[in-house]
Design an enzyme around this catalytic site. Structure first.
Site, PDB file in Angstrom:
ATOM      1  N   HIS A 182      -1.410   2.747   3.664  1.00 35.57           N
ATOM      2  CA  HIS A 182      -0.163   2.389   2.995  1.00 35.57           C
ATOM      3  C   HIS A 182       0.663   1.616   4.000  1.00 35.57           C
ATOM      4  O   HIS A 182       0.829   2.051   5.131  1.00 35.57           O
ATOM      5  CB  HIS A 182       0.573   3.644   2.540  1.00 35.57           C
ATOM      6  CG  HIS A 182       1.678   3.361   1.576  1.00 35.57           C
ATOM      7  ND1 HIS A 182       2.831   2.731   1.956  1.00 35.57           N
ATOM      8  CD2 HIS A 182       1.792   3.586   0.258  1.00 35.57           C
ATOM      9  CE1 HIS A 182       3.620   2.601   0.896  1.00 35.57           C
ATOM     10  NE2 HIS A 182       3.009   3.100  -0.147  1.00 35.57           N
ATOM     11  N   ARG A 241      10.233  -1.277  -1.954  1.00 31.91           N
ATOM     12  CA  ARG A 241      10.022  -2.726  -2.026  1.00 31.91           C
ATOM     13  C   ARG A 241      10.102  -3.210  -3.466  1.00 31.91           C
ATOM     14  O   ARG A 241      10.568  -4.315  -3.730  1.00 31.91           O
ATOM     15  CB  ARG A 241       8.673  -3.091  -1.383  1.00 31.91           C
ATOM     16  CG  ARG A 241       8.741  -3.053   0.136  1.00 31.91           C
ATOM     17  CD  ARG A 241       7.377  -3.183   0.771  1.00 31.91           C
ATOM     18  NE  ARG A 241       6.568  -1.976   0.522  1.00 31.91           N
ATOM     19  CZ  ARG A 241       5.274  -1.986   0.257  1.00 31.91           C
ATOM     20  NH1 ARG A 241       4.619  -3.124   0.187  1.00 31.91           N
ATOM     21  NH2 ARG A 241       4.631  -0.857   0.059  1.00 31.91           N
TER      22      ARG A 241
END
Ligand code: FAD
Ligand code: FES
Lengths: 261, 551
Positions: free
Chosen positions: B325, B345
């Site tokens: 990740h 994000r």
């Protein structure tokens, strides 16, 4: 979530502090969480350790600090050790949890159902009405939830609000262990949240429509076409695909290319 | 604790570029995405999967010759924990139609469907019910439920994200069942984020062309898990055995799967379970700490299902690619490895180097984003160093407040807000420091569209299986995977149990012959598996333990 295997930190140089794990004294690095300190001392968890990230509620812990009469609570994986800390983790929480059928009510997704729902909470979790208003639960909650407040909301039948207020519950059960009125707050709230999700929140109509379309086979042909596609063709579809703008209005955006809708 | 002065002074660079970046984001402009060729370049040069020396070839089993991460290869070629001469299989402790091994999201969804279909169900799980990777998922679950979206775009995105290596039939099942799965959850009472009229709030995730990520605050997996668990507790037909991991699968005289040997972790007793069908749903492998990376996974993510199934001859796929990740926390040290959800994000936060400059489109697919961050911190030399000696980049969460209004961070990222606030960092005002962390097992056991494996009566679902996501999973497709394939496997197992007669003779011969293969290959290092629980005792403790026989 670092540990001795995966830390590139400077553990060796770090200052050690004394803590008591269930009455036995160990020296552990001062920056560790209770969970990592217990492992540093040589324990291998079986109970009391799940996600290691503050969300599963497996690691509810009681502790006291030297010179302080208060019994403190925290999640072992989220609480940093302090000098002289006396630590006891809970292996298990017995809780009252009757079985129920959340499909038992009419009116899927309409707010009018609240009366019958409230009645069912009263029947299943009558102890909720024994709340003495001491707020120990709210002080105990490691997630900072105002537990007493949601208990009161449940009592008054404001179920949607109670669901909202209890949403970040990790179900560690520390509140239920401390409650002088012997309420299992977290299980009552679980039931209430499910009722709220199913009956007190409008259903997503676009979802219902889409499910009907899928079940009528609307996309079967197109998916078969995509599956049969050569890799270059699919690659070109992928690279040239249109991206929905981040700030598009909900349900309003119209793509230029509707070939695969 | 908050940030030390040297980091605080670096945050000023982030603050300096922020107003222009927010302006550009408001106009819908973003940092240019890499071309497919550039992606390939970043991946080969910087992604941990591409480091040849971190892998080795398997010398036994159905994937002999495949090069896998060393930590995993060692476990797949480990010896049984059972004393095969001593185990008594004639004393059956539990008889059940369907045995489910692993009670995370996939296992619980399977249990609900199997019991609904009339089967008796026994679930064996290593920790508590729901202590699993599922509970940790924050960001959301994908599903083409909005008007501008369709299962076809979902298909295209998933295939592209997986570099077109995914099994097309599995992806088709995934995207077609997605709306049905989400409606099932809605009906069970999962509290999805919705607008007042009931419309689902959806967002972009890395690699999506449509806003398709459904969420429950930043606790999507926790909400789904607690609802499924709660429902399972309402069903008397489901028998739950906690702290009782499986050690081996059992086959029968017909070569079909017929149960498992379980271990009571507390009393050390073995239980023999005889079942007409078995579902493996033991989840992933993060706790193997591949290449020494920190990980985001729960305590029990130790690849047990892979180990057991490999001994039984099941083929695996795509286990050479592990998902890192891009945004694991690296500061404060107590949070190192902790996942910072992609939702941050998705809500518009940029990734920035030491100079406060963007260096990638923040929503590149995960492997590409990870490679870009590693490049920035190595080749480019623009990483930010922490006091503990880690290096990473900024994730500019305060942008979210500017883009979506004051209070959005606390509302949408409540759990994360709290995790940092405990250490004196307010992520609605200060950015976070991140670096890639080991996150997800992209590959796994080869399955068909109903979770079936090459051994009749053995099914698999969830992170333990492979092919759905090919070499790289998109965010939100895994929660979807566990609901879709968990349910499919539950139904298929119940149907299989109805048809297949009861197994007669239980056998561990497959383990014996695997042990023979190990001997022939000269593997006798004494390493045993499955791992069950990671061992985090420090060296000085281990050194003091050696002079004793531990039974
Ligand atoms: C921090 C984090 C965030 C994530 N965020 C997202 C997201 O936003 N969206 C998304 O789609 N996906 C996300 N994922 C991925 C997703 O959550 C998981 O891949 C998925 O939930 C796996 O479900 P599962 O049921 O297959 O495995 P798990 O949920 O891990 O369940 C497996 C269970 O099996 C048990 N078990 C293991 N070995 C044995 C054994 N030998 N015997 C018996 N039981 C055993 C385990 O203890 C566990 O309870 C995230 C994952 C993590 C770790
Ligand atoms: S281990 Fe899950 S909350 Fe601490």
């Amino acid at each position: 979530m670092s540990n001795d295997n995966d830390s590139n930190g400077s553990k060796n140089k770090e200052k050690l502090i004394p803590v008591q794990i269930m009455g036995r004294l160990y020296d552990v690095p001062e920056s560790l969480t209770i969970m990592k300190a217990v492992e540093y001392a040589g324990y291998q968890y079986v109970r009391g350790c799940g996600c290691r990230g503050g969300i599963c509620g497996a690691c509810g812990t009681f502790y006291r600090l030297p010179g302080d009469y208060q019994l403190m609570t925290g999640l072992a994986c989220q609480t940093v050790v302090q000098p002289g800390m006396m630590i006891m983790q809970l292996p298990y929480v017995p809780a009252n949890r009757p079985n129920y059928d959340v499909e038992a009510f009419d009116g899927n997704g309409v707010a009018g159902a609240n009366g019958a729902l409230h009645e069912s909470v009263r029947r299943l979790f009558p102890e909720v009405y024994r709340c003495v208003g001491c707020a120990t639960c709210s002080r105990t909650c490691p997630m900072g939830i105002d537990v007493m407040d949601y208990v009161a909301l449940i009592g008054r039948g404001e179920l949607a609000k109670a669901a909202d207020l209890s949403f970040s519950c990790v179900m560690c059960g520390l509140c239920a262990i401390r409650c002088p009125a012997e309420i299992s707050q977290h299980t009552a709230a679980m039931y209430v949240r499910r009722l709220a999700g199913r009956y007190l929140t409008p259903k997503a109509e676009h979802l219902t429509r889409r499910v009907a379309e899928v079940q009528a086979g609307r996309f079967d042909g197109k998916l078969a076409q995509l599956k049969a596609m050569k890799r270059d063709e699919l690659t070109s579809l992928y690279t040239n695909r249109e991206r929905e703008p981040d700030l598009s209005e909900p349900g309003q955006w119209k793509p230029k290319d509707a070939a695969w809708l | 604790m908050s940030y030390p002065p040297e980091l605080k002074s670096l945050i000023r660079f982030v603050e300096k570029t922020r107003p222009q970046r927010v302006e550009r984001a408001r106009r819908g402009e973003s940092y240019p995405a890499l071309t497919l060729a550039e992606r390939q370049d970043r991946l080969t040069r910087f992604h941990p999967d591409y480091r040849a020396e971190a892998k080795r070839a398997l010398s036994v089993g159905s994937n002999k010759g495949d090069r896998l991460p060393i930590e995993l290869a060692d476990l797949l070629e480990s010896h049984s924990r059972l004393d095969l001469d001593e185990v008594r299989l004639d004393r059956v402790d539990v008889d059940t139609d369907v045995l489910i091994i692993g009670a995370g999201g996939a296992g619980t969804a399977a249990a609900l469907e199997a019991v609904q279909a009339g089967a008796s169900v026994t679930v064996a799980t290593k920790l508590r019910h729901g202590d699993a990777n599922t509970v940790m998922a924050e960001g959301g679950i994908q599903g083409a439920t909005a008007e501008a979206d369709s299962p076809c775009y979902h298909y295209i995105d998933a295939m592209g994200g997986g570099h077109f290596s995914n099994a097309p039939d599995l992806v088709e099942a995934l995207v077609k069942d997605a709306p049905v799965a989400i409606e099932w959850l809605e009906r069970l009472g999962v509290l999805f984020d919705k607008y007042p009229d009931g419309r689902m709030k959806v967002r972009h995730g890395g690699g999506t062309s449509r806003k398709r990520l459904h969420s429950c605050g930043d606790m999507t997996g926790a909400e789904i898990m607690r609802v499924l668990r709660d429902e399972a507790r309402n069903r008397p037909g489901i028998r739950m055995l906690e702290f009782t991991p499986a050690l081996e699968l059992l086959l029968d005289e017909r070569g079909q799967c017929a149960g498992a040997v379980l271990l009571n972790l507390e009393t050390r007793e073995l239980y023999i379970v005889r079942a007409k069908a078995v579902i493996l749903s033991t989840g992933g492998l993060g706790r193997l700490h591949i290449q020494g990376f920190p990980c985001t996974n729960h305590y029990g993510a130790t690849a047990d299902g892979l180990v057991m199934a490999y001994r039984a001859g099941i083929k695996t796929c795509f286990l050479d690619s592990t998902q890192f990740h891009p945004t694991g926390a690296i500061y404060p040290e107590q949070n190192a490895g902790l996942l910072i959800t992609e939702k941050v994000r998705g809500l518009g936060a940029h990734l920035l180097n030491r100079s406060g400059e963007e260096f990638l489109f923040a929503l590149e697919p995960r492997d590409v984003a990870s490679a870009c961050i590693i490049r920035e911190c190595s080749e480019q030399g623009l990483g930010v160093a922490t006091p503990a000696g880690r290096s990473g980049v900024w994730l500019d969460s305060p942008m979210i407040e500017l883009l979506h209004g004051e209070g959005t961070v606390r509302r949408e990222l409540g759990a994360k807000y709290l995790q940092f606030q405990r250490f004196g960092i307010d992520i609605s005002r200060e950015p976070m420091l991140v670096y890639p962390t080991l996150h997800y097992q992209n590959g796994g056991l080869v399955i068909g569209v109903n979770g079936e494996t090459s051994i009749p009566g053995l099914l698999a679902a969830g992170e333990v299986s492979g092919g759905v996501h090919g070499k790289n999973r998109l965010m939100g497709n895994s929660l979807l995977d566990i609901v879709v394939f968990g349910r499919r496997a539950g139904l298929a197992a119940a149907a299989y149990a109805r048809e297949a007669g009861a197994p007669k003779a239980l056998s561990l011969d497959h383990v014996r012959s695997f042990e023979r293969e190990l001997t022939e290959a000269g593997i006798s290092d004494g390493k045993v598996g499955p791992m069950l629980l990671p061992n985090y005792a420090p060296e000085h403790i281990r050194a003091r333990r050696v002079a004793m026989h531990v039974p």
